[in-house]
Design an enzyme around this catalytic site. Structure first.
Site, PDB file in Angstrom:
ATOM      1  CE1 TYR A  65      55.817  45.375  31.673  1.00 54.43           C
ATOM      2  CE2 TYR A  65      53.824  46.584  32.217  1.00 54.43           C
ATOM      3  CZ  TYR A  65      54.588  45.433  32.293  1.00 54.43           C
ATOM      4  OH  TYR A  65      54.107  44.341  32.982  1.00 54.43           O
TER       5      TYR A  65
HETATM    6  N1  NAP Z   1      54.268  40.814  35.750  1.00 54.46           N
HETATM    7  C1  NAP Z   1      54.677  40.434  34.556  1.00 54.46           C
HETATM    8  O1  NAP Z   1      55.778  39.871  34.383  1.00 54.46           O
HETATM    9  C2  NAP Z   1      53.803  40.713  33.363  1.00 54.46           C
HETATM   10  C3  NAP Z   1      54.084  40.120  32.122  1.00 54.46           C
HETATM   11  C4  NAP Z   1      53.231  40.397  31.054  1.00 54.46           C
HETATM   12  C5  NAP Z   1      52.118  41.240  31.230  1.00 54.46           C
HETATM   13  N2  NAP Z   1      51.893  41.820  32.444  1.00 54.46           N
HETATM   14  C6  NAP Z   1      50.734  42.722  32.674  1.00 54.46           C
HETATM   15  O2  NAP Z   1      49.566  42.111  32.161  1.00 54.46           O
HETATM   16  C7  NAP Z   1      48.937  42.974  31.223  1.00 54.46           C
HETATM   17  C8  NAP Z   1      48.210  42.160  30.181  1.00 54.46           C
HETATM   18  O3  NAP Z   1      49.111  41.259  29.535  1.00 54.46           O
HETATM   19  P1  NAP Z   1      48.864  40.835  28.037  1.00 54.46           P
HETATM   20  O4  NAP Z   1      48.820  42.058  27.184  1.00 54.46           O
HETATM   21  O5  NAP Z   1      49.850  39.779  27.704  1.00 54.46           O
HETATM   22  O6  NAP Z   1      47.366  40.235  28.184  1.00 54.46           O
HETATM   23  P2  NAP Z   1      46.535  39.231  27.277  1.00 54.46           P
HETATM   24  O7  NAP Z   1      45.107  39.502  27.598  1.00 54.46           O
HETATM   25  O8  NAP Z   1      47.003  37.835  27.440  1.00 54.46           O
HETATM   26  O9  NAP Z   1      46.849  39.673  25.766  1.00 54.46           O
HETATM   27  C9  NAP Z   1      46.419  40.927  25.336  1.00 54.46           C
HETATM   28  C10 NAP Z   1      46.593  41.016  23.835  1.00 54.46           C
HETATM   29  O10 NAP Z   1      45.675  40.132  23.166  1.00 54.46           O
HETATM   30  C11 NAP Z   1      45.028  40.815  22.082  1.00 54.46           C
HETATM   31  N3  NAP Z   1      43.617  40.989  22.504  1.00 54.46           N
HETATM   32  C12 NAP Z   1      43.179  41.357  23.755  1.00 54.46           C
HETATM   33  N4  NAP Z   1      41.830  41.373  23.795  1.00 54.46           N
HETATM   34  C13 NAP Z   1      41.389  40.997  22.593  1.00 54.46           C
HETATM   35  C14 NAP Z   1      40.100  40.819  22.058  1.00 54.46           C
HETATM   36  N5  NAP Z   1      38.997  41.038  22.782  1.00 54.46           N
HETATM   37  N6  NAP Z   1      39.991  40.407  20.754  1.00 54.46           N
HETATM   38  C15 NAP Z   1      41.100  40.180  20.014  1.00 54.46           C
HETATM   39  N7  NAP Z   1      42.361  40.339  20.466  1.00 54.46           N
HETATM   40  C16 NAP Z   1      42.516  40.746  21.754  1.00 54.46           C
HETATM   41  C17 NAP Z   1      45.771  42.147  21.933  1.00 54.46           C
HETATM   42  O11 NAP Z   1      46.964  41.966  21.151  1.00 54.46           O
HETATM   43  P3  NAP Z   1      47.020  42.104  19.557  1.00 54.46           P
HETATM   44  O12 NAP Z   1      46.048  43.176  19.148  1.00 54.46           O
HETATM   45  O13 NAP Z   1      48.454  42.435  19.297  1.00 54.46           O
HETATM   46  O14 NAP Z   1      46.634  40.749  19.039  1.00 54.46           O
HETATM   47  C18 NAP Z   1      46.220  42.424  23.359  1.00 54.46           C
HETATM   48  O15 NAP Z   1      47.321  43.291  23.455  1.00 54.46           O
HETATM   49  C19 NAP Z   1      50.095  43.849  30.693  1.00 54.46           C
HETATM   50  O16 NAP Z   1      49.650  45.067  30.137  1.00 54.46           O
HETATM   51  C20 NAP Z   1      50.879  44.067  31.957  1.00 54.46           C
HETATM   52  O17 NAP Z   1      50.288  45.090  32.738  1.00 54.46           O
HETATM   53  C21 NAP Z   1      52.708  41.562  33.514  1.00 54.46           C
END
Ligand code: NAP
Length: 364
Positions: A65
């Protein structure tokens, strides 16, 4: 730490407890994809501080990351904390640079990569080291033996895997048993209301073997927040989804595309239902979408992402003090059907009259 406002679960079949919401650190520090909503170190600290204040004790990052940037931010925060209070997870597998051996799950790269992660995280051990993806080039025995050695020498407490398919996970479990190695405690997999495929294979292995699921992208990268409108193109600077939508050459590997949902009526029906359901409980769309995951028995902790303290607080409101009724869980299950392809349809439709409570296996 303030009075806890979260619930805790065991980290798979281990004796360690983690908050049912884990803080994902992918959006902390510089991103190699230049995403506008990526959080500076200062903002990241505010988000992690609030998470800890609300009782969160579990942080997930990865070497890759921001090519080390996320681990550096977490490390700079962690060094000012009581290390004993936090469960820190990181990953290894993706390339960190162009070096021919700076990739994969070989003994050589795993040890080298972990040493570098420990330096960036400023800690002598991580609680959970995860393989980020299957590595076709390395014998699985070599990878599993290395995980076991790292547990035995104290550099990691547990290990888990991420992004594997059903046969790969079962092979991992069987090899560990045959070789008498430390068990795999978690599976980190994409899992949300719009991605339920892992329920057919991987989660069945998890339920049978005591592996805890850590869902990633629980809000489908922002698509399940209810903040987008059908007739308005998402703002390029306002969200990760908008950023990738406005210029497809910026597409982040594995990320969600707005164009896949914009004209899909079933998606809008789901968002409307989440909003109506939320209204009944006094909860937001993200809180209902996260709660649906928390209540799945196979889940240990849901990995949330947040680019502001406000988003973090919103998401943490899914953790405790309320539950979706069985009826609402079923209605969300029905709204997001999983295609029942061959051979699953044939296999599962003939099992209902062969249920034996002494032979633990999956019942759909
Ligand atoms: N193992 C893997 O291959 C893999 C892959 C991906 C992620 N991950 C892990 O999973 C974690 C979470 O993934 P993700 O960031 O994709 O999770 P997600 O919950 O699907 O998306 C999070 C994004 O949605 C928006 N958001 C979140 N909460 C919100 C709310 N209450 N209201 C409005 N917008 C909101 C924000 O982006 P904006 O502000 O830009 O809209 C935030 O960065 C990562 O940090 C990582 O640790 C692992």
């Amino acid at each position: 730490m303030a009075e806890s406002k979260v619930e805790y679960n065991y980290l798979g079949k281990s004796g360690v407890q983690v908050s049912n919401l884990c803080l994902g650190a992918m959006t902390f520090g510089e991103s190699q994809f230049e995403i506008p909503t990526q959080a500076s170190e200062k903002l990241s600290f505010e988000i992690i501080d609030k998470y800890a204040e609300l009782g969160g004790n579990f942080i997930d990052t990865a070497n890759v990351y921001g090519i080390g940037s996320s681990e550096r931010v977490v490390g700079n925060w962690l060094k000012k904390q009581d290390r004993r209070k936090f469960i820190i997870a990181t990953k290894v597998r993706f390339p960190m640079d162009t070096g021919v051996n700076r990739i994969g799950l070989s003994r050589r790269h795993m040890i080298e990569s972990l040493d570098e992660s420990l330096e960036r995280l400023q800690t002598p051990f991580v609680d959970l080291l995860q393989s980020h993806l299957w590595d076709n080039a390395t014998p699985i025995e070599e990878t599993l033996r290395t995980f076991d050695d790292l547990v035995r020498c104290g550099k990691i407490r547990y290990f888990g895997v991420s992004n594997v398919c059903g046969w790969q996970l079962q092979k991992i479990v069987d090899k560990i048993e045959m070789m008498g190695l430390s068990r795999c405690v978690t599976l980190q997999q994409e899992y949300n209301l719009l991605c339920r495929q892992p329920e057919w294979e991987e989660f069945m292995v998890c339920e049978n073997e005591g592996i805890g699921v850590l869902p990633w992208s629980p809000l489908k990268g922002g698509i399940l927040t209810g903040k987008f409108r059908h007739d308005v193109s998402p703002d390029a600077k306002g969200s990760r989804i908008g950023y990738t939508h406005t210029n497809e050459s910026r597409a982040i590997p594995g990320s969600s595309a707005w164009r896949d949902y914009r004209d899909d009526n079933s998606y809008w029906k789901l968002i409307d239902s989440l909003r109506t359901m939320g209204g009944k409980y006094g909860k937001s769309v993200p809180q209902v979408a996260l709660r649906w995951l928390i209540q799945k028995p196979v889940v240990s902790s849901v990995i949330i992402g947040a680019t502001s303290v406000k988003q973090l607080e919103d998401n943490m409101g899914a953790s405790s003090g309320w539950s979706l009724s069985d009826e609402d869980m079923s209605s969300l299950n029905e709204l997001t059907p999983r295609p029942l392809n061959y051979p699953y349809k044939m296999i599962w439709s003939f099992q209902k009259d062969r249920l034996n409570k002494f032979n633990r296996s999956i019942v759909l």
